[in-house]
Design an enzyme around this catalytic site. Structure first.
Site, PDB file in Angstrom:
ATOM      1  CB  SER A 266       2.360 -10.204  -0.548  1.00 10.71           C
ATOM      2  OG  SER A 266       2.262  -8.851  -1.005  1.00 10.71           O
ATOM      3  CG  ASP A 267       1.191  -6.930   5.267  1.00  3.32           C
ATOM      4  OD1 ASP A 267       0.666  -5.802   4.841  1.00  3.32           O
ATOM      5  OD2 ASP A 267       1.137  -7.295   6.544  1.00  3.32           O
TER       6      ASP A 267
END
Ligand code: BGC
Length: 721
Positions: A266-267
């Site tokens: 994920s960011d």
């Protein structure tokens, strides 16, 4: 222990250990880190237990051989099964030797230098203990208000794809297990992060599925086909679903259609952001949705470690999803050789030798030289000569802030400023330097000093721009002109009547309408990196001939955005022979076209295009067709030219862009020299996504354009049989 049996290892892990493996935390959490104990801000609130830290799978932002080794050593003392940590960092355009920002690199159209710059960045990072870089960023961009346009190579899907592959190759090499000078790459941000509404960072993305497939997905796909080890999800929504919780993007497109088998991360904080986005009620639901959608590693929030276990018990979520994610992480650790050598490339001695070596600086200088774009050069005011009295004026005259965002390991002190570059080869009595203004403010005294300097010189170099905080992440702007203080400075210098050469430092296409007519020359330097001042000097004084070409259009004004070369026609094109004066698709107060188009950039010499030829009138899909054109350097200086090859599918099942880049060649020509440039076109290159998303070509007429920019071309046509 190279052939550690991962399935066996997995079977020994408890569910808690597995979930911790899916967690990525910043450096300060780890024993052995330099700043451990100084956890501040949101990280402090995270309430991470020692157990989680001991079992965490990866570290964000650690660097330096000594530090990474000591974190790994401490970690292995406490980790029950001896699973080493992965160190991941943003090595975007260089580690300590900073290369031009990616948008500038795009303007070089030089894939081998792009690969080389990634190779060098990987080497410096690897000897400093980094295993994975969060690069390349390949988001397609059409809106210069968005600050992150500086991180990508521009507005064209094909060109972005080529740079995407080149960078993945440069970072990863061909054997990550053996080659400790390389790092694994992580392409980002999946998907379509480059199209936020209004150019505001993190904002909603809305586009048709077809548009996404055609324009936005190819550059990620190129990285995957090149073997990229990781993909990072995006912050934005796509069609109402946040990318980080989108099964459609990650399971259907990424895993199934693109056949990506590596790790999906994920960011920063994006799993927890599913809550404010409005698709998860709380962290537990966010964890459930992200895992179900396919996120393997949660970066910097703790929804997984705090809630996945209970979610598995409560919901219809099987532990096998966790197992798959853990296995992917273990696989990369194994591939990088970490079970055998957990310190991998980290080596203080090599670090001293390799990082910022003369060779690396030279490569950075070469790429910087090639990424400069000459936008205007009236009456050949450039190149300058060493007999002229020169005043170097402006907030960037002597400013080390030329590395650009995402250069966290780079130091401004190491950067060659424009003053340093110019002073080197010059008789100092002929050079006067005056700041003139700050980036955002101007004082009477500074302005007066600059005006005086200008009056006493033959030519003014005006070094203007945005500071590096004005672009990059969270660097969106609605006004993309130069700051008013600098426009005021420009006006005052203009009053002296001296020729003005503007050198621009910035991370986005700016609205240059105010200065375009009045400057004598404009050189777009972007953020050119560590050797910036030296590279610019070489070009200003004609030691090097500029050859950069824009890969993102420069609008007349922010009101014109988005403006990009590969747009559709309308039913009422303004330039049609029968166009009505009023009821045509146009602005009342601005041209439709950009101020400087995609592919545009001047040289000190002249390239003449003639004699465009085709191998046949029709294209047999089995055989393809080829085109040739002659390019002559009919100026006085040797130079490089980017010969661009575009097509237009005149009538399609769905509307096709007026031009699409399909190929290019970068050629070098001595004065008087002519080269014939050949382009082969295959049927696959004519395929596009139809209304049912099938990828195929349409028979019929195609136009071909070859030339020196998207607007300066010769053309002919053929029929696809
Ligand atoms: C950025 C990513 C970056 C990550 C880790 C995020 O804020 O969007 O591009 O890789 O931080 O530093």
């Amino acid at each position: 222990m190279q052939d550690v049996n991962l399935t066996e290892l997995l079977s020994k892990m408890t569910l808690d250990e597995k979930i911790a493996q899916l967690t990525q935390l910043a450096t300060p959490f780890f024993k052995g880190s330099k700043d451990q104990g100084e956890i501040t801000g949101p990280m402090k609130e995270m309430g991470i237990t020692q157990k989680v830290i001991e079992n965490a799978g990866s570290v964000l932002g650690a660097s330096g051989a000594q530090q990474t080794k000591s974190i790994q050593e401490e970690h292995l003392k406490n980790n029950r099964l001896g699973i080493p940590l992965l160190f991941m960092s943003d090595i975007v355009h260089g580690y300590e030797t900073i290369f031009p920002i990616p948008l500038a690199m795009g303007c070089s159209w030089d894939l081998s230098l792009a690969e080389k710059s990634a190779e060098i960045a990987a080497k410096e990072a690897a000897v400093s203990g980094v295993h994975v870089t969060f690069a390349p960023m390949v988001d397609l961009v059409r809106d210069p208000r968005w600050g992150r346009v500086m991180e990508t190579t521009g507005e064209d899907p094909y060109l972005n794809g080529e740079f995407s592959k080149a960078q993945v190759k440069g970072f990863q090499g061909s054997n990550l297990t053996k080659d400790f000078n390389r790092v694994a790459a992580c392409v980002k941000h999946f998907a379509a992060y480059g199209a936020p509404e209004g150019g505001r960072d993190y904002n909603t993305v809305n586009m048709s599925e077809r548009e996404m497939y055609e324009q936005y997905l190819p550059a990620y796909k190129a990285a995957i086909d090149a073997g990229v080890e990781m993909v990072m999800s995006a912050f934005n929504t796509v069609d109402g679903i946040p990318a980080t919780g989108s099964k459609y993007l990650m399971r259907k497109i990424l895993r199934k259609e693109m056949e990506f088998e590596g790790i999906l991360i994920s960011d920063w904080g994006a799993v927890k952001e599913l809550i404010p986005h409005g698709v998860a009620e709380d962290e537990a639901e966010a964890a459930f949705k992200a895992l179900e959608a396919g996120i393997d590693i949660e970066m910097m929030t703790t929804c997984y470690v705090d809630h996945l276990k209970e979610q598995i018990e409560m919901r219809n979520l099987t532990e096998s999803l966790v197992d798959e994610a853990v296995l992917r992480i273990l696989k990369l650790k194994k591939k990088l050789g970490l079970f055998e050598n957990p310190y991998r490339g980290a080596d203080e001695r090599l670090e001293n030798e390799v990082v910022m070596s003369a060779e690396h600086r030279a490569a950075s200088r070469e790429l910087a030289t090639k990424s400069l774009v000459l936008l205007k050069n009236e009456k050949n005011v450039l190149p300058l000569n060493h007999h002229q009295k020169i005043s170097l004026i402006g907030p960037f005259a002597d400013n080390g802030d030329i590395l650009g965002a995402w250069s966290w390991k780079g130091s401004r002190e190491d950067a060659v400023t424009l003053k340093e570059g110019i002073s080197q080869g010059m008789d100092h009595s002929l050079l006067t330097i005056a700041k003139g203004s700050n980036i955002q403010s101007i004082s009477e005294e500074d302005a007066a000093e600059a005006v005086q300097a200008a009056k006493n010189s033959d030519v003014v170099i005006l070094a203007l721009g945005e500071d590096s905080e004005m672009s990059g992440e969270a660097g969106s702007r609605t006004n993309i002109k130069l700051p008013q203080a600098q426009l005021d400075l420009f006006a005052k210098i203009k009053e002296t009547g001296k020729p003005i050469v503007v050198v621009l430092f910035n991370g986005r296409p700016l609205d240059l309408t105010d200065i375009h007519d009045q400057a004598d020359a404009i050189l777009e330097a972007w953020y050119p990196g560590t050797e910036g001042g030296a590279a610019i000097t070489d070009v200003l004084f004609g030691k090097e001939n500029p050859s950069g070409k824009l890969t993102m259009s420069f609008p007349y004004s922010a009101g014109q955005i988005p403006v990009y070369y590969n747009h559709f026609n309308t039913g009422r094109p303004k330039d049609a022979p029968d166009a009505q004066e009023r009821y045509a698709s146009q602005y009342l107060d601005s041209p439709n076209k950009p101020l400087y188009p995609f592919g545009f950039g001047l040289s000190y010499t002249n390239f003449l295009y003639k004699n465009i030829q085709q191998s046949a009138e029709n294209m047999d899909p089995e055989e393809g067709i080829s085109f040739t054109i002659e390019v002559t350097n009919n100026g006085k200086m040797a130079g490089e030219e980017v010969v661009q090859f575009y097509i237009q599918d005149v009538t399609g099942e769905v509307v096709r862009p007026l031009k699409e880049l399909k190929d290019f060649r970068k050629i070098f020509l001595n004065p008087g020299e002519t080269k014939e440039v050949l382009f082969n076109l295959r049927e696959e290159q004519l395929r596009y996504y139809h209304s049912d998303l099938s990828l195929k070509s349409d028979k019929g007429k195609f136009n071909v354009f070859i030339g020196s920019s998207s607007e300066d071309v010769l053309s002919l046509s053929f029929q696809l049989l």
